[in-house]
Design an enzyme around this catalytic site. Structure first.
Site, PDB file in Angstrom:
ATOM      1  N   ASP A   1      -0.277  -1.256   6.294  1.00  0.00           N
ATOM      2  CA  ASP A   1      -0.027  -0.625   7.543  1.00  0.00           C
ATOM      3  C   ASP A   1      -0.897  -1.395   8.466  1.00  0.00           C
ATOM      4  O   ASP A   1      -1.921  -1.693   8.251  1.00  0.00           O
ATOM      5  CB  ASP A   1      -0.451   0.887   7.392  1.00  0.00           C
ATOM      6  CG  ASP A   1       0.896   1.854   6.710  1.00  0.00           C
ATOM      7  OD1 ASP A   1       1.954   1.277   6.442  1.00  0.00           O
ATOM      8  OD2 ASP A   1       0.392   2.856   6.281  1.00  0.00           O
TER       9      ASP A   1
ATOM     10  N   ASP B   1      -7.031   2.025   8.365  1.00  0.00           N
ATOM     11  CA  ASP B   1      -6.781   2.331   6.865  1.00  0.00           C
ATOM     12  C   ASP B   1      -6.065   1.105   6.072  1.00  0.00           C
ATOM     13  O   ASP B   1      -6.379   0.414   5.263  1.00  0.00           O
ATOM     14  CB  ASP B   1      -5.889   3.322   6.256  1.00  0.00           C
ATOM     15  CG  ASP B   1      -6.903   4.717   6.467  1.00  0.00           C
ATOM     16  OD1 ASP B   1      -8.134   4.564   6.447  1.00  0.00           O
ATOM     17  OD2 ASP B   1      -6.235   5.918   6.749  1.00  0.00           O
TER      18      ASP B   1
ATOM     19  N   ASP C   1      -2.779  -0.216  10.597  1.00  0.00           N
ATOM     20  CA  ASP C   1      -3.941   0.705  11.247  1.00  0.00           C
ATOM     21  C   ASP C   1      -5.110   0.537  10.484  1.00  0.00           C
ATOM     22  O   ASP C   1      -5.097  -0.524   9.857  1.00  0.00           O
ATOM     23  CB  ASP C   1      -3.287   2.139  11.039  1.00  0.00           C
ATOM     24  CG  ASP C   1      -3.175   2.551   9.697  1.00  0.00           C
ATOM     25  OD1 ASP C   1      -3.289   1.767   8.797  1.00  0.00           O
ATOM     26  OD2 ASP C   1      -2.831   3.667   9.376  1.00  0.00           O
TER      27      ASP C   1
ATOM     28  N   GLU D   1       0.638  -1.136   0.038  1.00  0.00           N
ATOM     29  CA  GLU D   1       0.002   0.118  -0.014  1.00  0.00           C
ATOM     30  C   GLU D   1       0.868   1.155  -0.104  1.00  0.00           C
ATOM     31  O   GLU D   1       1.795   1.433   0.797  1.00  0.00           O
ATOM     32  CB  GLU D   1      -0.949   0.062   1.338  1.00  0.00           C
ATOM     33  CG  GLU D   1      -1.676   1.202   1.580  1.00  0.00           C
ATOM     34  CD  GLU D   1      -1.952   1.213   3.137  1.00  0.00           C
ATOM     35  OE1 GLU D   1      -1.759   0.338   3.883  1.00  0.00           O
ATOM     36  OE2 GLU D   1      -2.685   2.473   3.523  1.00  0.00           O
TER      37      GLU D   1
END
Ligand code: 28F
Length: 633
Positions: free
Chosen positions: A498, A502, A500, A425
């Site tokens: 990541d 997102d 997190d 990403e």
């Protein structure tokens, strides 16, 4: 029936042996001892309460998180029988909680929620719990019993009087058995919401005592479910078609409508369990729709445009959303994840019941019939046109073209066995990964933040998305019916995003993409998730990378003060050496292999909770962050 004569102590020993077996091999009974198995215990008890509701007795079901790791389920049904079982010499409550497979032996007749791993019973929950407490209100009394790790600790005894009835079961999963010890509220909420649609008239309550939060799930049935799922999509006719049919032991509820979308969504359940892989009941539904729609169209002379051809099953299902719930005793489940109904009578039952009612619906609602058939004719014509175009052009489609996407930094080896594709990403993380990688075996494909939501868009639009096309052509194994894992250019396809919210969202989108378009890759274990660290801790010269909050707590405890903690917010914060060491180096990294079940769950979340419902996005992402964080290896 020789068993009837054996005496009580012999029985008791047998019972104990049974539950010891459950403790020795828990996975045999609940699938695994990770997150899924842990939650399975709750589903098991919840199913018993739901059975009592399906039998027509319970009207309220409450799930409570107590904040000490224990959870309880309460229903206001008849209460588990408290009198002494004539053959076993123990109370009904003790039978239910200490005899393995009590459910089957004491056949409760109604539609037991029992499919796949469901229905193994309360005794398995007892066996795998540190403690279990049961409170029964029945015959004017309040009764209590306690169990621990399969054994009776306090036999059933009265503790008060009441004029109410019902059952409350509270238990704490045994930390000796389960690695996972945290209740996932999103998971519980999703199941309760789903149940509220499937068991109308029952009020489901969810209480978290540690925060005081309380939620209620209550609905009017499958039509509400349908509208919830298709919220934001314009229906071609309204209200939806809805039917219920009961015949002998079989009971069917169906709600369906058509929207302007052009995909097909049949969401099916058997005894409240979602049958993700479909099965005989879905086949019956499809057959009925194809037959009745063609009959109607022919009778009303609407197929002239098709020059003698009829509408195919695919044609009549474009834009369809249907929710089907079949209740039947002892369903047979098959398939990879045991979510495919195999019972053959289900097909004929559903087919004839739906044909009859849907035929009537079309006759009584000519505008709806018109809209459905026009849409199907359009589908048939565009299918024919597309076929013609394909034959005419006879060129390789972009999916099998020889040109690789420009952004792909391919690896040197052409041997799929050792080649790995990292889907990364963000361009900056992609840059680091390119520097970090082993060029010989590792390829990097950076993708931009937002790939198209596979669920929201029609297949054509999904495939026109540049990121999706890059992924498909880099892998090179084709899609849908033509997907052939043996043609994959890589043996491992690794999603690296990541740690997190997102990142979790992107992982779920990618999983859904693979599940819907390249399913065999998932089934054959090609898809992995990279696990970048969450923290880097340093004390003096000592450096360690940590992958969970638990590990961080442990280091804080064991290393004492003066620990420098760096929290990684994204892959971009790591330099290439760190990225290699922690996430990409085959010698030191952790990869999680995606299982069919994981993809099914991602897909399930999408199909049930997403659609075009933007308002629910936040809630959805939170759920998935949890889900992806807890993927099993
Ligand atoms: C919180 C979980 O487990 N509810 C239940 C009942 C009611 C009956 C029952 C259950 C009898 C001997 C098998 C009552 N009266 N909630 C629950 N509610 N089990 S579990 O019977 C169990 C059988 O062993 C019940 C008459 N018939 C059945």
């Amino acid at each position: 029936m020789a068993e009837v004569k054996t005496d009580y102590s012999a029985k008791a020993i047998k019972v104990l042996k049974g539950l010891e077996g459950v403790r020795r091999r828990p996975a045999m009974y609940i699938g695994d001892t990770g997150k899924r198995g842990f939650h399975h215990l709750l589903l098991e008890i919840l199913d018993n309460a739901v059975d009592e509701a399906l039998a027509g007795y319970a009207k309220n079901i409450t799930v409570r998180l107590h904040g000490d790791g224990s959870v309880s389920v309460e229903d206001d049904g008849r209460g588990i029988p408290t009198d002494v079982h004539p053959e076993l010499g123990i109370s009904g409550v003790e039978v239910v909680f200490t005899v393995l497979h009590a459910g089957g032996k004491f056949d409760r007749k109604a539609y037991q929620v029992s499919g796949g791993l469901h229905g193994v019973g309360a005794s398995v929950v007892n066996a795998l719990s540190e403690w279990t407490e049961v409170i029964v209100k029945r015959d004017g009394k309040v009764w209590k019993a306690r169990f621990s790790r399969g054994r009776v600790v306090e036999p059933l005894h009265p503790i008060g009087e009441t004029d109410e009835t019902g059952t409350l079961v509270r238990f704490k999963p045994d930390p000796e058995i389960f690695g996972h010890q945290e209740w996932d509220k999103g998971f519980i909420r999703t199941r309760l919401r789903e149940l509220s649609y499937l068991v109308p008239g029952v009020r489901f309550r969810f209480i978290d005592e540690s925060t005081g939060e309380e939620e209620v799930f209550e609905s009017g049935g499958l039509v509400d479910f349908l509208l919830y799922i298709d919220e934001g999509n314009v229906p071609l006719f309204s209200p939806p078609f809805h039917m219920k049919k009961r015949e002998g032991d079989y009971e069917l509820e169906l709600a369906l409508h058509y929207t302007e979308r052009d995909d097909e969504r049949i969401i099916s359940f058997v005894n409240t369990i979602q049958t993700t892989e479909g099965g005989t009941h879905v086949t019956g539904l499809r057959a009925a729709l194809t037959k009745v729609i063609n009959e109607y169209a022919q009778a009303h002379n609407m197929l002239r445009e098709l020059k003698g051809k009829t509408l195919s099953g695919e044609d009549v299902r474009e834009g369809l959303t249907a929710i089907l719930h079949l209740k039947l005793p002892e369903p047979q489940f098959e398939g990879q994840t045991k979510t495919k109904l195999g019972t053959s009578q289900a097909r004929t039952f559903v087919e004839s019941a739906v044909a009859k009612e849907f035929r009537r619906f079309l006759e009584e609602n000519p505008k709806a019939a018109q809209a459905i058939i026009q849409k199907a004719i359009l589908a048939a014509k565009s299918r024919a046109a597309a076929k013609k175009a394909r034959e005419l052009v006879k060129r390789k489609s972009f999916l099998e073209s020889d040109t690789l996407p420009g952004k792909l930094a391919d690896c040197i080896t052409k041997d799929p066995k050792e080649a790995e594709l990292f889907i990364v990403e963000g361009d900056s993380a992609g840059g680091s990964a390119k520097q970090a990688r082993d060029r010989r075996t590792q390829a990097i494909l950076p993708i931009r933040g937002k790939i198209r939501n596979v669920e929201k868009a029609e297949a054509v639009k999904v495939l026109s998305n540049a990121e999706v096309r890059a992924i498909i052509s880099a892998i090179g194994c084709g899609i849908k019916d033509e997907c052939d894992p043996s043609k994959s250019r890589y043996g491992k396809i690794i999603i690296m995003s990541d740690a997190d919210v997102d990142g979790a969202h992107i992982r779920t989108l990618l999983l859904t993409l693979f599940w819907r378009f390249m399913r065999p890759l998932v089934e054959e274990g090609y898809i992995y998730i990279a696990m970048p660290p969450l923290y880097r801790v340093k004390k003096g010269k000592r450096v360690k990378y940590l992958y969970s909050d638990e590990e961080l707590e442990q280091v804080k405890r064991e290393w004492g003060d003066k620990v420098e903690i760096q929290r990684y917010k994204g892959l971009g914060e790591m330099n290439p050496e760190q990225l290699w060491e922690t996430t990409m180096n085959p010698e030191t990294r952790t990869l999680k292999k995606v299982k069919v079940q994981d993809a099914v769950e991602a897909d399930h979340l999408f199909s049930i909770l997403m659609g075009k419902v933007v308002e629910r996005r936040r809630e959805f992402i939170e759920k998935n962050a949890q889900f992806v964080k807890n993927l099993d290896v």
